[in-house]
Every structure is written in C-alpha cells, then in structure tokens.
Design an enzyme around this catalytic site. Sequence first.
Site, short mmCIF file in Angstrom:
data_model
loop_
_atom_site.label_atom_id
_atom_site.label_comp_id
_atom_site.label_asym_id
_atom_site.label_seq_id
_atom_site.Cartn_x
_atom_site.Cartn_y
_atom_site.Cartn_z
CG HIS A 1 -34.22 -10.14 4.16
ND1 HIS A 1 -32.87 -9.95 3.91
CD2 HIS A 1 -34.35 -11.43 4.58
CE1 HIS A 1 -32.23 -11.07 4.18
NE2 HIS A 1 -33.10 -11.99 4.58
CE LYS B 1 -17.76 -6.94 29.37
NZ LYS B 1 -16.49 -6.50 28.78
NE ARG C 1 -32.47 -19.77 4.64
CZ ARG C 1 -32.62 -20.87 5.39
NH1 ARG C 1 -32.39 -22.03 4.88
NH2 ARG C 1 -33.05 -20.80 6.64
CB THR C 2 -29.02 -13.77 5.65
OG1 THR C 2 -30.36 -14.07 5.25
CG2 THR C 2 -28.65 -12.38 5.19
NE ARG D 1 -31.52 -11.75 9.33
CZ ARG D 1 -31.94 -12.86 8.72
NH1 ARG D 1 -32.23 -13.93 9.43
NH2 ARG D 1 -32.07 -12.89 7.42
N1 CP Z 1 -34.01 -16.22 3.95
C1 CP Z 1 -33.39 -15.92 5.10
O1 CP Z 1 -33.23 -14.75 5.45
O2 CP Z 1 -32.94 -17.01 5.78
P1 CP Z 1 -32.14 -16.93 7.15
O3 CP Z 1 -33.09 -16.36 8.18
O4 CP Z 1 -31.73 -18.34 7.46
O5 CP Z 1 -30.99 -16.01 6.95
#
Ligand code: CP
Length: 300
Positions: A127, A78, A49-50, A99
């Site tokens: 998040h 490397k 999703r993100t 992320r």
């Molecule tokens: N909600 C969420 O962060 O989903 P993903 O891990 O698929 O990005």
Amino acid sequence: MEHLISMRDLDTRRINALIKRAGDIESGREKPDMSNRVMGALFFEPSTRTQLSFDTAMKRLGGKVITMSGTKGTSVEKGESLADTVKIINQYADIIVVRHYNEGAARYISEQVDIPVVNAGDGANQHPTQSLLDLYSIQKTQNTLNNLRIALVGDLKYGRTVHSLVYALAGYNPVFYFVAPEALAMPQYILDDLDNMGMTYEVRETLEEIIPQLDIMYVTRIQRERFADPEEYEKVKNAFIIRAAHLTEVKENFRILHPLPRVNEIHTDVDTLPGAYYFQQAGNGVYMRQAILTTLLEQL
Ligand code: CP
C-alpha cells in the site's frame, strides 16, 4: 517514476522528493493545475480514506475523477475480465488508481495500459501511497526520518501498510520492533530482505517494556477479512488494545500512528493525548496523494 506499484521501486531520493513536494503543496508554495486531467479510481475492495482522499486530492487540483466503486452495476458482473476493464478505463482517464483484493493486481494492470497506475492497496501485499503519507507524517512530527525507533504493532502478517512501510524506511537507518502474536508475525521474506540490507530489528510478542524508548508506535488492525479460518481470528483479535494508561512514560516527540480504520486496538481514551496523531495522519494523505498525482501526470 512511470507507475507507483511498490515501495521497493522507490529509492530514497524519490521518496524525499515526494515528501518535499507534499510539503510545498500543503504550504501553498506549489499550486499544480490538473484541470485538463482525469483520474480513474477503481476500488474493488472497500475504502474510506484512500478513495476519498485521492478523490478530493485530484478535485482540489482542478482535475476530474471517474470512479468504479466495487463491481455492482458494471460489466464485470457480465463476465468482463480485469484486463479488458482497465483497457477501457485507459480510453477515458489519464491515470488509474486501483485497489484490488489480489496481490500483484496493480502490477498486472500497469502491464495492460499505457497510462500511469497507482497501487492503492493490493491484497496483503503493498500500500505504497499509505507508506508515503506515513513518511510525510513522521517527517512532520519528528523533523527527520533518520535514526528513529519505530514499533510496528498488530497484524504484521497480512498488513500491507506495514509491509510497505519497512521498505519505505529502509534508507533512513531505523531500529524496528516488530510486535505481534506469533500467528501474525512479519513474513520471513521481509525479514530476509531486512537482513540482506543490514537493518536492525527485534521480533517481540509484548510491547510495554519498549514504550519509553519509542519515537513512533505504528498500530494496525487485526484484519478479520484476511483470515480463512474465523476461529484463528477469534484467538488473536484482542492481542493488543492500547490505552492511555499504557502511555504515561513516553518521549516528548512520541507519536502514535495508525493507517485506520481501527476496531479496538487503540482505545478512544488515547485520542486526546498529545501523541495521538492518526487523524492528522489521514489528513496528510491529501497532500501526499496530490504530490504523487502531480509527479506521475506531469511526465505525460
Ligand atoms: N488506510 C486505509 O487504506 O484506509 P481505507 O481502507 O479506508 O482506504
């Protein structure tokens, strides 16, 4: 707003402005143009999703996207450091969305570069873009963010989405129910912060008795990948499985949210109930992420 690293960095005025902007973009009242901008997406942990909603958000605004999805095939293999990697992305992009599995990674990256950085999830910490889309979803379904009764259910220890969400809602006078097995309870530092802010919450291990009072039930996955000991995961993995039969006496405005992905904590027989909102919630992420990208990029 120079970067978006933690919900703790955003006050209610900024949150409200982002929610309004997401609504304006969704309705077509605002049509930002990002055609001269490039987003660098660095995903060191898996995401559906993100990553994809940021990708489509930027492209639908006319912008371009460069992506590092994992480290395979990159010079990280490397031995290139995180600091050097992001200094290079700094040369190629106007904004970084990252992320990372390490808590604090997004803040660290923001100190290495001179373009905006967006935290798309750092370990079990925060998040914030998820929380902002959660707030947008709550606003859309409740017509307010104020004075709501909200149960957070599941993995409250390692769940970065719920950690961000409690700070995101702090300015809106919620009543929280923290529902989790003892081993996955909300961290004490967050409870201490809530106490200092004078917020109302109840820590519980069962859910059934409070369902009729709830406006929002926010369910999270028990995250196998965060457990050092697989036996500990086995003990709690089925702690909550929400079924349609549990939701016969709910308020009219009641909605179930989930950041997704789910495993088994919401049975698929819930999906067709009027209160099931988790797929629309994921869709709302595109508009909120467009609002975030626009806000951060227009100040450059
Ligand atoms: N909600 C969420 O962060 O989903 P993903 O891990 O698929 O990005």
